[in-house]
Design an enzyme around this catalytic site. Structure first.
Site, PDB file in Angstrom:
ATOM      1  CG  LEU A 580      -1.979  -1.061   1.348  1.00 20.65           C
ATOM      2  CD1 LEU A 580      -2.683  -0.949   2.700  1.00 20.65           C
ATOM      3  CD2 LEU A 580      -2.988  -0.952   0.219  1.00 20.65           C
ATOM      4  CB  THR A 581       4.218   2.097   1.218  1.00 16.37           C
ATOM      5  OG1 THR A 581       5.011   1.232   0.407  1.00 16.37           O
ATOM      6  CG2 THR A 581       3.955   1.447   2.560  1.00 16.37           C
ATOM      7  CB  CYS A 582       3.346   6.581  -1.812  1.00 20.89           C
ATOM      8  SG  CYS A 582       1.571   6.729  -1.588  1.00 20.89           S
ATOM      9  CG  ASP A 583       9.379   3.523  -0.854  1.00 25.09           C
ATOM     10  OD1 ASP A 583      10.063   2.896  -1.669  1.00 25.09           O
ATOM     11  OD2 ASP A 583       9.863   4.254   0.022  1.00 25.09           O
ATOM     12  CG  ASN A 634       3.052   6.015   2.589  1.00 26.49           C
ATOM     13  OD1 ASN A 634       3.288   5.298   1.644  1.00 26.49           O
ATOM     14  ND2 ASN A 634       3.197   7.328   2.510  1.00 26.49           N
TER      15      ASN A 634
END
Length: 739
Positions: A580-583, A634
C-alpha cells in the site's frame, strides 16, 4: 509447408487435457497458417517443450501439487500443511487437531477483526523451546558431559508481552531466562523475571550507571543477572554501583573471536566486530578484578558471531575458540561457571535445507551436539570443570509461531505463463497479429509513420522461420520496432493510439517468437529473453512491507508467501506483490523456490481473482524481528492480532460452554481451536501521535475550517457536522483498507 511436431506418445494430444500438448498444437496451427517449413525431427515427446515446461499427462491439480509448488514440506514441517480441502492448516502440537487458517480469518472478520491480521500460535513457541532444550539435554546425556544447559531468549527478537510470557511459562521447568541489551529491555525483564526463579538474565549491550544500578537491584531482588562487559570502562562503573549497595556482582565478558562467518550478519564476528573485548582487554579486566580481590566475580564468557549461521563447522570452530578462552580465564583465577554461545541458530526460510543465507543445512540436534562436544573436548584437554552452556536462540524459537494474513485488493497487468505457452495464449497472439494486419482504414489521427510501424509489426510473425537464426533476427526486429515507436511518440510523429497499437502488436509477435524459440531449441541472448518474457502481474496487497516485513526490504530476506485457500486449484498467474505504500521498494519480487529448486523465484504463482470473493495470502516465519523493527512508513500502523490455541470445539457450537471460558469475552472459538484474544492494531491517530500530532488539536483545526466554510456558504451546516463526525471516526479507525 507446415511445421511438423512429431508426437511419439499418442496418449498426449490437443484433446488429452495436457496444457503443453494444447499449446504445441496451437503453435503448429499458427505455423501451418503462415506456410512455414517443417522441423526435420523431434526425437521424442519429452524433448518437445513449449517455453520451458515439459509435457505432463496430468488431468487435475490437487493439494499435493500446491504443497510442492510452495515448498510447504520444506519450510513448514511439522507445523504447516496443505489439506485436501485446499486450505492451509496449522498443527500446533502432534496431538492437536489441524487449525484451518482460512476458517479462522473468516470467523475473525465476522467478529469485526479486519485484515491484515497477525495470528499467533503460542503452543508453537512451547514446542520449539522443548525441542531446543531436549536437543541439548540429549547431547549432554549422550556425550557424558558434566555440565548442564540453560537457555535464554533475546527479547530484541520480539518484545510482545504475550510472547515473553509464553517463553517464560514454557521454560519454567528448565529455568529458561531472558537476554536484554538496553535499559528499557532491562526494566521490562525485571518486571517479568520474578515468576521464573533461578532463570538467568543476561545483560548485554552498552551500559551506563543507570543500567548498572538496575543490575544491582536485580541482585537485591534475587534475580540471577549477569552483567556482560562490552567495553573495558564498563567495569569501573559496575564496581562503583555495586559498592554503593554492598552486593557481590556477577560479571561476564564478551569476547571478540577471530572466527567469522559469511552472510549479512558476518560483520558481527571477527576482530573488528562492533561489540566485545579483545584478548588484550580481557587480560586487563581479569588483572583489575584480581587487584581488588574480586576475580571470583567473573563467572561467564560470552561470544556472538552472528545470526542465521548456515555452517555448523563455523559454529563448532567458534565454540572451540571460545572454550580455550574460557579455560584460560579459569586458570587465571576467575570463578568461571558459564559459557554463553550467543545466538545464530537459524531457520530454514526457503525450505531447501542448504547452506544459502535463507536456509539451514543442519538440525537443532546437530547444533546442540556440535556445541556440547566442542566445549567438552577443550575442557577435558585443559582440565577445567564443564561449564553451564548458555545459548540465546531467538529466531529459531519464535519465527514459526506467527502468521501474517492479508488480502489481495486488485491485480494490475496482463500476465501469461512465464514458463509455457498454452493454446489460449497462442490463439490470442494470432488474433492480435491478424487484427494489426487488417489495419487498412486509418483513423482520423493516423500518421504515415504509425501505419508503417504497424504494418512492419504485422509482417514479423509471417516471415518467422523455424530456425534459430530467424528466431533471433525476428526478436531483435520486434524490439527495434517497439523502440522506434517510442522515439516517434516522443518526437510527436505518432499518436498515443498508434503507440498503443504498436505495443500490442509487438507483444503478439514476441509471443510467437517465444514459442518458436522453444520449438527449435533456440537460445536467445539474455537481454532478448528478458524482453520476450510476457508481462508479470502485480497483485496489490492490503499490507505495508515496511511495517510487517521490514527485512524483506532492508536485507532481502526471504519469507514464505502463499495463498491460504484454493490450494486444490492450479495457480496460473506469475505475479509480484505490491504493498500500500507510496514507495517503489514497497513490493515483494523474490520468493522461495519450489520444492526441488534452489534459486529464489522472481514471481509467485497465484490464482486468478474472482469478483466478489476474497483472496487471502499468508506470510510465514515472521515471528522474529519483524514486528519490533517495522516502521510507520506512510503512517501504516501495527496490524490486528489474534492469539490462537488448539482446543476442542464442535462445528455446530463454535462458542460452546467448554470453549467459552477459555476464549473469554474478547475471543471466539472454532473447530479445533480457541481464539483467546483479539487485539486491535494501531489507529490512525495512534500512529500520528508518534510524530507528535495531537488528536484533539487536529479535530479542533478541522472543526474551525468546517465552521468557516459553512459560515461563508461553501457548505451546509449539516454537511459540516457530518464531515467532522467522519473525520473523528476515521482518526480512530484502522490504518489499512477495509471493504
Amino acid at each position: 509447408m507446415a511445421l511438423a511436431l512429431i508426437d511419439t506418445a499418442p496418449a498426449h494430444n490437443e484433446r488429452s487435457g495436457c496444457t503443453a500438448c494444447k499449446a504445441r498444437h496451437a503453435l503448429q496451427s499458427v505455423f501451418i497458417k503462415d506456410g512455414l517449413r517443417p522441423i526435420d525431427s523431434v526425437s521424442s515427446l519429452d524433448s518437445v517443450r513449449i517455453g520451458s515446461a515439459p509435457c505432463f499427462n496430468r488431468k487435475t491439480w490437487d493439494s499435493s501439487d500446491s504443497r510442492s509448488l510452495y515448498a510447504v514440506d520444506g519450510w513448514g514441517r511439522p507445523y504447516f500443511s496443505v489439506e485436501d480441502s485446499g486450505h492451509l492448516c496449522v498443527k500446533t502440537t502432534d496431538e492437536a487437531q489441524a487449525i484451518d487458517l482460512y476458517e479462522v480469518c473468516l470467523r475473525a472478520q465476522q467478529q469485526g477483526t479486519q485484515l491484515p491480521v497477525l495470528i499467533r500460535f503460542p503452543e508453537i513457541i512451547r514446542g520449539r523451546l522443548h525441542e531446543i532444550q531436549g536437543s541439548f539435554d540429549h547431547a549432554i546425556r549422550s556425550s557424558g558431559y558434566q555440565g548442564v544447559y540453560a537457555g535464554v531468549f533475546p527479547v530484541k527478537c520480539n518484545h510482545d508481552r504475550k510472547v515473553l510470557e509464553c517463553v517464560l511459562e514454557s521454560g519454567r521447568p528448565y529455568s529458561y531466562g531472558l537476554e536484554v541489551g538496553s535499559k528499557a529491555e532491562m526494566l521490562m525483564a525485571m518486571a517479568m523475571m520474578g515468576s521464573s526463579p533461578g532463570a538467568l538474565l543476561i545483560c548485554n549491550g552498552y551500559k551506563d550507571a543507570a543500567f548498572m544500578r538496575l543490575a544491582v537491584h536485580c541482585w537485591e531482588l534475587g534475580i540471577r543477572a549477569v552483567v556482560v562487559l562490552e567495553q573495558p570502562q564498563e567495569l569501573d562503573i559496575l564496581l562503583e554501583e555495586a559498592a554503593k549497595s554492598g552486593v557481590q556482582p556477577v560479571i561476564g565478558l564478551r569476547a571478540k573471536l577471530a572466527t567469522r562467518h559469511g552472510g549479512h550478519w558476518g560483520t558481527t564476528s571477527g576482530e573488528n566486530a562492533k561489540f566485545g573485548l579483545s584478548p588484550r582487554d580481557i587480560v586487563a579486566v581479569v588483572r583489575n578484578l584480581a587487584a581488588v580481590g574480586m576475580a571470583d566475580c567473573l563467572q561467564l564468557l560470552h561470544f556472538h558471531i552472528g545470526s542465521q549461521i548456515s555452517s555448523l563447522s563455523v559454529v563448532t570452530e567458534a565454540v572451540s575458540e571460545a572454550a580455550y578462552l574460557y579455560a584460560e580465564l579459569a586458570h587465571m583465577g576467575a570463578d568461571m561457571r558459564f559459557i554463553d554461545c550467543g545466538g545464530g541458530l537459524g531457520v530454514d526460510y526457503d525450505g531447501t535445507a542448504s547452506d544459502s543465507h535463507s536456509s539451514l543445512p543442519f538440525t537443532i540436534k546437530d547444533y546442540a551436539s556440535g556445541i556440547v562436544c566442542a566445549v567438552q573436548q577443550v575442557c577435558e584437554e585443559r582440565g577445567v570443570c564443564a561449564p553451564t552452556i548458555v545459548t540465546e536462540s531467538g529466531r529459531a524459537l519464535v519465527s514459526h509461531h506467527s502468521v501474517l494474513v492479508f488480502d489481495v485488493i486488485s491485480r494490475q497487468g496482463q500476465a501469461a505463463q512465464a514458463d509455457s505457452v498454452d493454446a489460449d495464449e497462442a490463439a490470442e497472439a494470432e488474433h492480435h497479429v491478424e487484427k494489426a494486419a487488417r489495419t487498412e482504414e486509418p483513423s482520423a489521427r493516423a500518421t504515415p509513420k504509425g501505419q508503417a510501424l504497424l504494418q512492419a509489426c504485422a509482417r514479423v510473425p509471417r516471415s518467422l522461420q523455424p530456425t534459430a537464426e530467424s528466431v533471433r533476427d525476428s526478436c531483435m526486429l520486434t524490439l527495434s520496432l517497439r523502440q522506434q515507436a517510442l522515439k516517434a511518440f516522443k518526437a510527436g510523429c505518432i499518436s498515443l493510439e498508434e503507440r498503443a497499437s504498436v505495443d500490442e502488436s509487438c507483444d503478439a509477435a514476441l509471443q510467437h517468437i517465444r514459442g518458436a524459440a522453444a520449438a527449435v531449441h533456440a537460445q536467445l541472448p539474455d537481454d532478448v529473453q528478458l524482453n520476450c518474457r510476457p508481462p508479470v502481474a502485480s497483485y496489490h496487497i492490503n499490507l505495508s512491507v515496511f511495517r510487517s516485513a521490514p527485512d524483506m526490504w532492508a536485507i532481502q530476506q526471504l519469507f514464505p508467501v502463499m495463498p491460504i485457500h484454493r490450494l486444490d486449484e492450479q495457480p496460473t498467474v506469475p505475479a509480484i506483490l505490491a504493498d500500500l505504500t507510496c514507495d517503489s521498494d514497497g513490493k515483494i519480487d523474490s520468493f522461495i523456490p519450489a520444492a526441488g529448486a534452489k534459486a529464489p523465484a522472481p514471481t509467485l504463482k497465484l490464482h486468478e481473482l474472482t469478483s466478489g470473493e476474497p483472496y487471502l495470502l499468508g506470510m510465514f516465519l515472521t515471528g522474529a524481528y519483524q514486528e519490533i523493527m517495522g516502521s510507520a512508513h506512510n503512517m501504516f500502523g501495527s496490524v490486528n492480532v489474534l492469539t490462537v490455541r488448539s482446543g476442542r470445539c464442535s462445528e455446530d457450537s463454535p462458542a460452546g460452554s467448554s470453549s467459552r471460558s477459555r476464549a473469554g469475552s474478547s475471543g471466539f472459538a472454532g473447530p479445533g481451536y480457541v481464539v483467546e484474544a483479539m487485539e486491535q492494531g494501531e489507529s490512525a491517530c495512534g500512529v500520528l501521535a508518534r510524530a507528535r500530532h495531537v488528536r484533539q488539536d487536529m479535530i479542533e483545526a478541522v472543526r474551525a475550517a468546517a465552521s468557516a466554510a459553512a459560515t461563508e456558504g461553501h457548505m451546509k451546516w449539516g454537511a459540516a457536522r457530518s464531515m467532522l463526525s467522519t473525520y473523528e471516526r476515521l482518526l480512530d479507525s484502522y490504518t489499512y483498507l477495509s471493504f
